[in-house]
Motif scaffolding. Structure first.
Motif, PDB file in Angstrom:
ATOM      1  N   ASN A 138       2.630 -29.414-141.490  1.00  0.00           N
ATOM      2  CA  ASN A 138       1.217 -29.433-141.577  1.00  0.00           C
ATOM      3  C   ASN A 138       0.656 -29.875-142.787  1.00  0.00           C
ATOM      4  OD1 ASN A 138      -1.525 -28.660-140.858  1.00  0.00           O
ATOM      5  ND2 ASN A 138      -1.664 -26.651-141.795  1.00  0.00           N
ATOM      6  N   MET A 139      -0.661 -30.448-143.221  1.00  0.00           N
ATOM      7  CA  MET A 139      -1.026 -30.950-144.333  1.00  0.00           C
ATOM      8  C   MET A 139      -0.230 -31.975-144.919  1.00  0.00           C
ATOM      9  SD  MET A 139      -2.388 -27.302-146.176  1.00  0.00           S
ATOM     10  CE  MET A 139      -0.729 -26.380-145.657  1.00  0.00           C
ATOM     11  N   SER A 140       0.253 -32.765-144.258  1.00  0.00           N
ATOM     12  CA  SER A 140       1.519 -34.007-144.526  1.00  0.00           C
ATOM     13  C   SER A 140       0.938 -34.897-145.359  1.00  0.00           C
ATOM     14  CB  SER A 140       1.971 -34.405-143.148  1.00  0.00           C
ATOM     15  OG  SER A 140       2.941 -35.319-143.321  1.00  0.00           O
ATOM     16  N   TYR A 141      -0.496 -35.362-145.035  1.00  0.00           N
ATOM     17  CA  TYR A 141      -0.906 -36.366-145.686  1.00  0.00           C
ATOM     18  C   TYR A 141      -2.592 -36.560-145.234  1.00  0.00           C
ATOM     19  CZ  TYR A 141      -0.987 -38.329-140.957  1.00  0.00           C
ATOM     20  OH  TYR A 141      -1.258 -38.591-139.799  1.00  0.00           O
TER      21      TYR A 141
ATOM     22  N   PHE B  43     -11.689 -30.586-129.796  1.00  0.00           N
ATOM     23  CA  PHE B  43     -10.833 -31.675-130.814  1.00  0.00           C
ATOM     24  C   PHE B  43     -10.031 -32.832-130.376  1.00  0.00           C
ATOM     25  CE2 PHE B  43      -8.458 -33.454-134.502  1.00  0.00           C
ATOM     26  CZ  PHE B  43      -9.481 -33.494-135.323  1.00  0.00           C
ATOM     27  N   GLU B  44     -10.261 -33.970-130.613  1.00  0.00           N
ATOM     28  CA  GLU B  44      -9.341 -35.013-129.941  1.00  0.00           C
ATOM     29  C   GLU B  44      -8.179 -35.192-131.248  1.00  0.00           C
ATOM     30  OE1 GLU B  44      -9.270 -36.064-127.161  1.00  0.00           O
ATOM     31  OE2 GLU B  44     -11.103 -34.919-126.390  1.00  0.00           O
ATOM     32  N   GLY B  45      -7.012 -35.358-130.423  1.00  0.00           N
ATOM     33  CA  GLY B  45      -5.668 -35.784-131.306  1.00  0.00           C
ATOM     34  C   GLY B  45      -4.562 -35.660-130.391  1.00  0.00           C
ATOM     35  N   ASN B  46      -3.801 -36.851-130.744  1.00  0.00           N
ATOM     36  CA  ASN B  46      -2.482 -36.755-129.968  1.00  0.00           C
ATOM     37  C   ASN B  46      -1.078 -36.445-130.964  1.00  0.00           C
ATOM     38  OD1 ASN B  46      -2.409 -38.921-131.626  1.00  0.00           O
ATOM     39  ND2 ASN B  46      -2.155 -40.542-129.896  1.00  0.00           N
ATOM     40  N   TRP B  47      -1.412 -35.702-131.787  1.00  0.00           N
ATOM     41  CA  TRP B  47      -0.282 -35.488-132.740  1.00  0.00           C
ATOM     42  C   TRP B  47       0.821 -34.612-132.069  1.00  0.00           C
ATOM     43  CZ3 TRP B  47      -5.142 -34.005-134.856  1.00  0.00           C
ATOM     44  CH2 TRP B  47      -5.482 -34.740-135.696  1.00  0.00           C
TER      45      TRP B  47
ATOM     46  N   LYS C  56       3.573 -34.523-137.315  1.00  0.00           N
ATOM     47  CA  LYS C  56       3.182 -34.291-138.927  1.00  0.00           C
ATOM     48  C   LYS C  56       1.560 -34.385-138.760  1.00  0.00           C
ATOM     49  CE  LYS C  56       6.898 -36.816-141.387  1.00  0.00           C
ATOM     50  NZ  LYS C  56       7.027 -37.914-142.298  1.00  0.00           N
ATOM     51  N   LEU C  57       0.987 -33.273-139.159  1.00  0.00           N
ATOM     52  CA  LEU C  57      -0.596 -33.082-139.235  1.00  0.00           C
ATOM     53  C   LEU C  57      -1.047 -33.517-140.332  1.00  0.00           C
ATOM     54  CD1 LEU C  57      -1.063 -29.678-137.459  1.00  0.00           C
ATOM     55  CD2 LEU C  57      -1.471 -31.992-136.259  1.00  0.00           C
ATOM     56  N   PRO C  58      -2.050 -34.460-140.318  1.00  0.00           N
ATOM     57  CA  PRO C  58      -2.840 -34.722-141.495  1.00  0.00           C
ATOM     58  C   PRO C  58      -3.859 -33.661-142.241  1.00  0.00           C
ATOM     59  CG  PRO C  58      -3.771 -35.438-139.736  1.00  0.00           C
ATOM     60  CD  PRO C  58      -2.774 -34.924-139.044  1.00  0.00           C
ATOM     61  N   ILE C  59      -4.256 -33.706-143.269  1.00  0.00           N
ATOM     62  CA  ILE C  59      -5.330 -32.949-143.788  1.00  0.00           C
ATOM     63  C   ILE C  59      -6.590 -33.632-143.078  1.00  0.00           C
ATOM     64  CG2 ILE C  59      -6.502 -32.295-145.877  1.00  0.00           C
ATOM     65  CD1 ILE C  59      -3.733 -32.507-147.404  1.00  0.00           C
ATOM     66  N   GLU C  60      -7.140 -33.010-142.272  1.00  0.00           N
ATOM     67  CA  GLU C  60      -8.131 -33.530-141.774  1.00  0.00           C
ATOM     68  C   GLU C  60      -9.676 -32.488-141.623  1.00  0.00           C
ATOM     69  OE1 GLU C  60     -11.111 -35.175-140.415  1.00  0.00           O
ATOM     70  OE2 GLU C  60      -9.249 -36.533-139.732  1.00  0.00           O
ATOM     71  N   PRO C  61     -10.424 -32.684-142.529  1.00  0.00           N
ATOM     72  CA  PRO C  61     -11.588 -32.007-142.683  1.00  0.00           C
ATOM     73  C   PRO C  61     -12.158 -31.659-141.483  1.00  0.00           C
ATOM     74  CG  PRO C  61     -11.787 -33.534-144.359  1.00  0.00           C
ATOM     75  CD  PRO C  61     -10.739 -33.916-143.543  1.00  0.00           C
ATOM     76  N   LYS C  62     -12.152 -32.478-140.373  1.00  0.00           N
ATOM     77  CA  LYS C  62     -12.909 -32.260-138.828  1.00  0.00           C
ATOM     78  C   LYS C  62     -11.961 -31.002-138.086  1.00  0.00           C
ATOM     79  CE  LYS C  62     -14.952 -37.036-138.431  1.00  0.00           C
ATOM     80  NZ  LYS C  62     -14.903 -38.307-137.560  1.00  0.00           N
ATOM     81  N   ILE C  63     -10.765 -30.889-138.460  1.00  0.00           N
ATOM     82  CA  ILE C  63     -10.011 -29.994-137.557  1.00  0.00           C
ATOM     83  C   ILE C  63     -10.500 -28.509-138.406  1.00  0.00           C
ATOM     84  CG2 ILE C  63      -7.675 -29.044-137.458  1.00  0.00           C
ATOM     85  CD1 ILE C  63      -6.469 -31.595-137.779  1.00  0.00           C
ATOM     86  N   ALA C  64     -10.572 -28.535-139.593  1.00  0.00           N
ATOM     87  CA  ALA C  64     -11.304 -27.234-140.276  1.00  0.00           C
ATOM     88  C   ALA C  64     -12.495 -26.777-139.722  1.00  0.00           C
ATOM     89  CB  ALA C  64     -11.085 -27.252-141.711  1.00  0.00           C
ATOM     90  N   ALA C  65     -13.295 -28.017-139.541  1.00  0.00           N
ATOM     91  CA  ALA C  65     -14.754 -27.670-139.083  1.00  0.00           C
ATOM     92  C   ALA C  65     -14.775 -27.264-137.494  1.00  0.00           C
ATOM     93  CB  ALA C  65     -15.590 -28.923-139.058  1.00  0.00           C
ATOM     94  N   ALA C  66     -13.772 -27.723-136.918  1.00  0.00           N
ATOM     95  CA  ALA C  66     -13.535 -27.096-135.295  1.00  0.00           C
ATOM     96  C   ALA C  66     -13.051 -25.846-135.115  1.00  0.00           C
ATOM     97  CB  ALA C  66     -12.605 -28.124-134.874  1.00  0.00           C
ATOM     98  N   CYS C  67     -12.257 -25.511-136.235  1.00  0.00           N
ATOM     99  CA  CYS C  67     -11.641 -23.958-136.162  1.00  0.00           C
ATOM    100  C   CYS C  67     -12.973 -23.292-136.633  1.00  0.00           C
ATOM    101  CB  CYS C  67     -10.652 -23.938-137.083  1.00  0.00           C
ATOM    102  SG  CYS C  67      -8.904 -24.811-136.579  1.00  0.00           S
TER     103      CYS C  67
END
Length: 282
Positions: A207-210, A261-265, A242-253
């Motif tokens: 997590n927080m990979s990049y 939230f859409e993502g194929n990680w 490998k999960l990116p640092i993505e503000p939209k993920i934090a906002a969704a939580c």
């Protein structure tokens, strides 16, 4: 076995039958009305790496693939799963047992926050009591036709992780890490505990990979160079995501919309889970 058994024989003076036989059995029986096929623990050797996020996204991924997913929130003192899914109603109890809450898309969820009067009330309990509650989430909750149950574990290798590993039949664990060098040691601790408990390690998630800059599309490693490849090679493990640092993920939580939230990680992780040999716990 004493009624006050803490399931820690090394610190117990009780002269019980299990100690004499040398084979204590701490397994907990699933509720008679429950059906759970595969149980996956989400673990780490330290806090703050995003186990709850990974747990949530794995459940969402498997649900989108048509499976009945469930989350058992074993992080009793720091429960965050209901918030991520926007669940505000409390768990319901019946004559036979507790019923988990359901998310928008039908993911079954049980967390201590679904039993507290206010979700901001602290849980100030000692380890054995916390561990006992986690066992009750397995034995007293009616989990109906679950294909994949994900257990959001508290960090470390203490009472609760030990209780879960001993009490609940785990099909495997996924270790969550972050890109700091010291994490190599922490991951090793989690992997070695799984080996001692003879539980398969399915792979690693970083997590927080990049951080991918929206302006130029370049990836920046905010927390330093990743060491996940070295760690995976050292323990002969797969890298599942490998999960990116993505503000939209934090906002969704924060907004309780993690399901939207859409993502194929986690597609590679989902493929690993789908290949697992199925079993039905009873």
């Amino acid at each position: 076995m004493s009624e006050q058994c803490t399931e820690s024989c090394s610190s117990c003076a009780e002269d019980c039958a299990e100690r004499k036989e040398g084979k204590p059995d701490f397994s907990a029986k699933l509720h008679e009305k429950s059906s759970v096929k595969k149980v996956i623990g989400i673990v780490s050797g330290k806090g703050g790496v995003g186990k709850s996020l990974v747990t949530s996204l794995l459940a969402v991924t498997m649900r989108r693939r048509g499976y009945q997913a469930a989350i058992l929130d074993a992080d009793i003192t720091g429960p965050s799963i209901p918030k991520a899914f926007g669940i505000k109603e409390k768990a319901r109890g019946g004559e036979s047992g507790l019923l988990p809450a359901k998310s928008r898309t039908g993911i079954d969820i049980m967390s201590i926050n679904l039993l507290l009067e206010k979700d901001t009330d602290p849980v100030i309990w000692r380890g054995p009591v916390i561990a006992g509650v986690v066992k009750q989430f397995w034995t007293d909750v009616i989990w109906e036709d679950v294909d994949f149950m994900f257990i959001d574990m508290p960090p470390g290798t203490g009472d609760v992780p030990l209780t879960v590993f001993q009490s609940i039949p785990m099909d495997g664990i996924i270790v969550v890490t972050s890109p700091q060098e010291l994490v190599s040691m922490i991951v090793t601790k989690a992997v070695k505990m799984a080996e001692v408990m003879t539980i398969p390690v399915l792979g690693l998630v970083e997590n927080m990979s990049y951080f991918k800059c929206p302006d130029n599309g370049k990836e920046y490693q905010i927390f330093g160079d990743s060491h996940i490849e070295e760690i995976a090679a050292e323990h002969n493990l797969k890298i599942l995501a490998k999960l990116p640092i993505e503000p939209k993920i934090a906002a969704a939580c924060d907004q309780g919309t993690i399901e939207l939230f859409e993502g194929n990680w986690f597609d590679p992780a989902a493929e690993v889970l789908e290949k697992m040999e199925g079993k039905k716990n009873a």
